[in-house]
Design a protein around this motif. Structure first.
Motif, PDB file in Angstrom:
ATOM      1  N   ASN A 151       0.813  -1.214   0.000  1.00 31.31           N
ATOM      2  CA  ASN A 151       0.000   0.000   0.000  1.00 31.31           C
ATOM      3  C   ASN A 151       0.847   1.264   0.000  1.00 31.31           C
ATOM      4  O   ASN A 151       0.345   2.349   0.321  1.00 31.31           O
ATOM      5  N   LEU A 152       2.119   1.117  -0.329  1.00 31.12           N
ATOM      6  CA  LEU A 152       3.010   2.269  -0.414  1.00 31.12           C
ATOM      7  C   LEU A 152       3.892   2.105  -1.647  1.00 31.12           C
ATOM      8  O   LEU A 152       4.480   1.039  -1.846  1.00 31.12           O
ATOM      9  N   THR A 153       3.959   3.139  -2.470  1.00 32.27           N
ATOM     10  CA  THR A 153       4.743   3.088  -3.696  1.00 32.27           C
ATOM     11  C   THR A 153       5.762   4.215  -3.707  1.00 32.27           C
ATOM     12  O   THR A 153       5.556   5.278  -3.087  1.00 32.27           O
ATOM     13  N   VAL A 154       6.879   3.974  -4.402  1.00 31.86           N
ATOM     14  CA  VAL A 154       7.950   4.961  -4.529  1.00 31.86           C
ATOM     15  C   VAL A 154       8.277   5.105  -6.011  1.00 31.86           C
ATOM     16  O   VAL A 154       8.580   4.111  -6.684  1.00 31.86           O
ATOM     17  N   GLU A 155       8.206   6.325  -6.527  1.00 32.11           N
ATOM     18  CA  GLU A 155       8.524   6.608  -7.921  1.00 32.11           C
ATOM     19  C   GLU A 155       9.590   7.696  -7.984  1.00 32.11           C
ATOM     20  O   GLU A 155       9.759   8.480  -7.041  1.00 32.11           O
ATOM     21  N   GLU A 156      10.293   7.747  -9.110  1.00 35.21           N
ATOM     22  CA  GLU A 156      11.354   8.733  -9.287  1.00 35.21           C
ATOM     23  C   GLU A 156      11.213   9.428 -10.632  1.00 35.21           C
ATOM     24  O   GLU A 156      10.961   8.779 -11.656  1.00 35.21           O
ATOM     25  N   GLU A 157      11.398  10.748 -10.606  1.00 32.49           N
ATOM     26  CA  GLU A 157      11.496  11.538 -11.822  1.00 32.49           C
ATOM     27  C   GLU A 157      12.856  12.209 -11.811  1.00 32.49           C
ATOM     28  O   GLU A 157      13.293  12.739 -10.781  1.00 32.49           O
ATOM     29  N   LYS A 158      13.567  12.207 -12.950  1.00 33.83           N
ATOM     30  CA  LYS A 158      14.881  12.827 -12.989  1.00 33.83           C
ATOM     31  C   LYS A 158      15.102  13.488 -14.334  1.00 33.83           C
ATOM     32  O   LYS A 158      14.544  13.064 -15.368  1.00 33.83           O
ATOM     33  N   ALA A 159      15.943  14.525 -14.317  1.00 34.02           N
ATOM     34  CA  ALA A 159      16.264  15.283 -15.527  1.00 34.02           C
ATOM     35  C   ALA A 159      17.664  15.840 -15.386  1.00 34.02           C
ATOM     36  O   ALA A 159      18.164  16.041 -14.262  1.00 34.02           O
ATOM     37  N   ASN A 166      -3.344   8.227   3.054  1.00 35.63           N
ATOM     38  CA  ASN A 166      -3.865   8.497   1.712  1.00 35.63           C
ATOM     39  C   ASN A 166      -3.237   9.759   1.117  1.00 35.63           C
ATOM     40  O   ASN A 166      -3.892  10.506   0.376  1.00 35.63           O
ATOM     41  N   GLY A 167      -1.966   9.985   1.449  1.00 40.31           N
ATOM     42  CA  GLY A 167      -1.290  11.177   0.954  1.00 40.31           C
ATOM     43  C   GLY A 167       0.047  10.833   0.313  1.00 40.31           C
ATOM     44  O   GLY A 167       0.374   9.659   0.071  1.00 40.31           O
ATOM     45  N   GLU A 168       0.831  11.875   0.031  1.00 39.06           N
ATOM     46  CA  GLU A 168       2.133  11.682  -0.594  1.00 39.06           C
ATOM     47  C   GLU A 168       3.093  12.739  -0.110  1.00 39.06           C
ATOM     48  O   GLU A 168       2.693  13.798   0.397  1.00 39.06           O
ATOM     49  N   VAL A 169       4.398  12.439  -0.255  1.00 43.40           N
ATOM     50  CA  VAL A 169       5.471  13.393   0.019  1.00 43.40           C
ATOM     51  C   VAL A 169       6.453  13.323  -1.138  1.00 43.40           C
ATOM     52  O   VAL A 169       6.539  12.312  -1.852  1.00 43.40           O
ATOM     53  N   ASN A 221       1.180   6.973  -0.097  1.00 46.92           N
ATOM     54  CA  ASN A 221       0.694   6.081   0.954  1.00 46.92           C
ATOM     55  C   ASN A 221      -0.799   5.858   0.770  1.00 46.92           C
ATOM     56  O   ASN A 221      -1.599   6.794   0.898  1.00 46.92           O
ATOM     57  N   ALA A 222      -1.197   4.601   0.476  1.00 47.33           N
ATOM     58  CA  ALA A 222      -2.616   4.274   0.293  1.00 47.33           C
ATOM     59  C   ALA A 222      -3.250   3.734   1.562  1.00 47.33           C
ATOM     60  O   ALA A 222      -4.417   3.339   1.550  1.00 47.33           O
ATOM     61  N   ASN A 223      -2.493   3.693   2.664  1.00 46.83           N
ATOM     62  CA  ASN A 223      -3.042   3.203   3.922  1.00 46.83           C
ATOM     63  C   ASN A 223      -3.946   4.262   4.563  1.00 46.83           C
ATOM     64  O   ASN A 223      -3.725   5.474   4.365  1.00 46.83           O
ATOM     65  N   PRO A 224      -4.927   3.860   5.341  1.00 47.16           N
ATOM     66  CA  PRO A 224      -5.782   4.829   6.039  1.00 47.16           C
ATOM     67  C   PRO A 224      -5.129   5.394   7.292  1.00 47.16           C
ATOM     68  O   PRO A 224      -5.805   5.973   8.138  1.00 47.16           O
ATOM     69  N   PHE A 230       8.457   6.563   6.763  1.00 45.61           N
ATOM     70  CA  PHE A 230       9.182   6.100   5.589  1.00 45.61           C
ATOM     71  C   PHE A 230      10.622   6.579   5.669  1.00 45.61           C
ATOM     72  O   PHE A 230      10.895   7.716   6.080  1.00 45.61           O
ATOM     73  N   GLU A 231      11.559   5.684   5.255  1.00 45.09           N
ATOM     74  CA  GLU A 231      12.978   6.008   5.237  1.00 45.09           C
ATOM     75  C   GLU A 231      13.565   5.677   3.876  1.00 45.09           C
ATOM     76  O   GLU A 231      13.277   4.610   3.323  1.00 45.09           O
ATOM     77  N   MET A 232      14.394   6.588   3.365  1.00 41.93           N
ATOM     78  CA  MET A 232      15.136   6.358   2.120  1.00 41.93           C
ATOM     79  C   MET A 232      16.620   6.359   2.449  1.00 41.93           C
ATOM     80  O   MET A 232      17.151   7.343   2.984  1.00 41.93           O
TER      81      MET A 232
END
Length: 538
Positions: free
Chosen positions: A443-451, A509-512, A466-469, A474-476
């Motif tokens: 229920n948690l995904t990580v995507e990357e955009e780069k240029a 249900n949000g994102e960072v 984060n799709a959890n209620p 989270f740690e990177m």
């Protein structure tokens, strides 16, 4: 010349006297120990893998207390019922001074009987190929080297070449063969009488492991923990009502205590080589060749009966939630130098070719955190993993050493207790941080955009959804040794050994988003410059 001959004869006589006296020393048989203690050591080369059930790669220290009646003078004590994997050069005897020792590998077996009766008459029982009837006739064993050659009234035969059922009948069991593994020791001159002695030795073919069964709380901030010791033995000897212990930690072993396992002797005793050049094919009175030899039987594999712990869901709940009441036997931890010794408080049977589980750790509500983590690589952020992290301290509800092993995690749900994953763990000391990764996040995904940002610089944007209620931590991880310099972070990083960590709370249900830059430095003296301080917040 005559005086020289007399001197040589006298010298030979003097050398022969102690040998003859030693050969005539009385033999005292100790059939079994009165008490025995078995201490198992973990195989350090196994790493985080499971125990090899067929061939455990570690050893045990066996201490046997026996009562024997010794005659005055020199005597030979035969210790029957010792471990079949005994390392004889490690044996030490307390209670009477030993002079020499010998491991008796002549086991009561097919090969041992053939060797003992070579050149003697036995009864050959076989099947008549013409009528199918069972016949018996006198035979003399002529050769027992890998195959069996006998002489009968009809000629010389290599048995097992006929393809028919046949066997040898022996008049008696030779006294030199023993049905149990034997270690013999010759004592020095002693007054005799009834004495209590202790025989201690190392035996191979043992191992042990730790398994942790944990139940995560619904909020993911604590767990109930139950630890099991799995004691494994591939030895052919059982030790009944033994004092059993397990040692956590790594100890050095020499080749002398690893090589002499007795495995070759046991395999050779189990069967004769029936396929090597089956000659002569039949009897010397026959013309032509007999049927080919059947394939050899494989050496008997050591099949270990796993003493599995089978607990119903109700009993499992009692064991984990009310473990001090449900478990009557829990191994006690003791210090052994810098190692940890777990002693089972009641006598148990370390059975031959078996496994046994004993509880050694019961902890309720160990405080920690459920964390989602990913690692930055050249290909981008890795798949996020779920892990439970806790500090092994008394304030968190722990404070005991954790031997290496496997952790199995459950969590309560509206449908009952559910399995959520497993993790392997190394040895963890008190006050050390423990992490148990157990599943891939769903229920948690990580995507990357780069240029590109200039010639040698890249701009990165990492999006964590984060799709959890509920909110999650989270740690990177940014490793320091991947050849790049990271900079321009919009938040502060935490310094940890070998890496820098970005820590963020992702709302329900949000994102960072995390923005930063990366560059590959110019080589300096053939190596890429690496500045740990480059991983910093602006």
């Amino acid at each position: 010349m005559r005086r020289l001959g007399l001197f040589r004869a006298l010298l030979i006589l003097l050398l022969w006297v102690p040998v003859a006296a030693r050969a005539q020393s009385p033999v005292v048989i100790s059939a079994a120990p009165d008490k025995v203690a078995v201490t198992l050591y973990r195989d350090p080369k196994r790493g985080e893998g499971d125990i090899d059930r067929d061939n455990p790669g570690s050893f045990a220290l066996v201490a046997e207390t026996r009562t024997v009646t010794l005659p005055p003078g020199v005597a030979v004590i035969r210790f029957e019922g010792v471990a079949s994997g005994i390392v004889p050069q490690s044996a030490i005897l307390f209670g009477t001074p030993p002079r020499e020792r010998n491991r008796d590998a002549a086991l009561l077996s097919q090969k041992g009987l053939v060797d003992a009766f070579t050149g003697q008459r036995v009864i050959l029982r076989r099947t008549d190929p013409a009528s199918g009837r069972t016949l018996e006739e006198s035979a003399t064993i002529r050769s027992a080297a890998d195959r069996l050659v006998v002489t009968t009234p009809r000629g010389v035969e290599a048995l097992y070449c006929s393809g028919l059922r046949q066997t040898l009948l022996y008049p008696e069991a030779p006294p030199t063969l023993s049905a149990k593994p034997v270690l013999s020791m010759t004592t020095r001159d002693q007054p005799g009488g009834s004495v209590t002695i202790t025989l201690a030795y190392i035996a191979t073919g043992f191992d042990w492991d730790a398994t942790y069964v944990a139940t995560l709380a619904s909020d993911g901030q604590s767990l109930d923990l139950l630890g099991w010791l799995t004691l494994a033995s591939a030895d052919e000897t059982s030790f009944a009502d033994a004092t059993a212990s397990a040692v956590a930690g790594r100890v050095n072993r020499s080749k002398d205590s690893r090589d002499d396992t007795g495995e070759n002797a046991r395999q050779e005793a189990q069967y004769l080589n029936r396929f090597s050049d089956c000659w002569p094919a039949g009897k010397t009175s026959d013309v032509g060749n007999g049927p080919p030899a059947p394939p050899p039987p494989p050496p008997m594999a050591i099949m270990m009966d796993a003493g599995e712990i089978v607990v119903t869901s109700q009993r499992r709940q009692e064991a984990v939630q009310s473990a001090p009441l449900a478990l009557s036997v829990v191994a006690k931890a003791e210090n052994l130098g810098d190692l940890k010794l777990y002693r089972i408080p009641v006598p148990v049977t370390v059975a031959a070719r078996s496994q046994k589980q004993v509880a050694f750790l019961v902890k309720d509500q160990v405080k920690g955190s459920l964390i989602y983590r990913s690692q930055m690589s050249w290909d981008g952020p890795g798949d996020p993993q779920m892990l439970f992290r806790f500090h092994n301290g008394k304030e968190e509800g722990m404070g005991d050493p954790l031997p290496a092993g496997r952790a199995i995690l459950y969590q309560d749900s509206p449908w009952g207790r559910m399995y959520v994953g497993e993790s392997m763990t190394g040895d963890k000391a008190v006050d050390e941080e423990v992490e148990w990764p157990f599943a891939r996040a769903s229920n948690l995904t990580v995507e990357e955009e780069k240029a590109k940002d200039g010639k040698d610089r890249l701009r990165h944007t990492v999006i964590v959804r984060n799709a959890n209620p509920f909110a999650v931590r989270f740690e990177m991880d940014f490793p320091l040794n991947d050849g790049r310099i990271f900079s321009g972070f919009g938040g502060r990083l935490t310094a940890e050994p070998g890496k820098r960590v970005w820590v963020m709370t992702v709302p329900a249900n949000g994102e960072v988003r995390l923005r930063f830059q990366s560059a590959v430095p110019e080589p300096a003296n053939g190596y890429h410059a690496q500045d740990e301080n480059a991983l910093r917040a602006d």
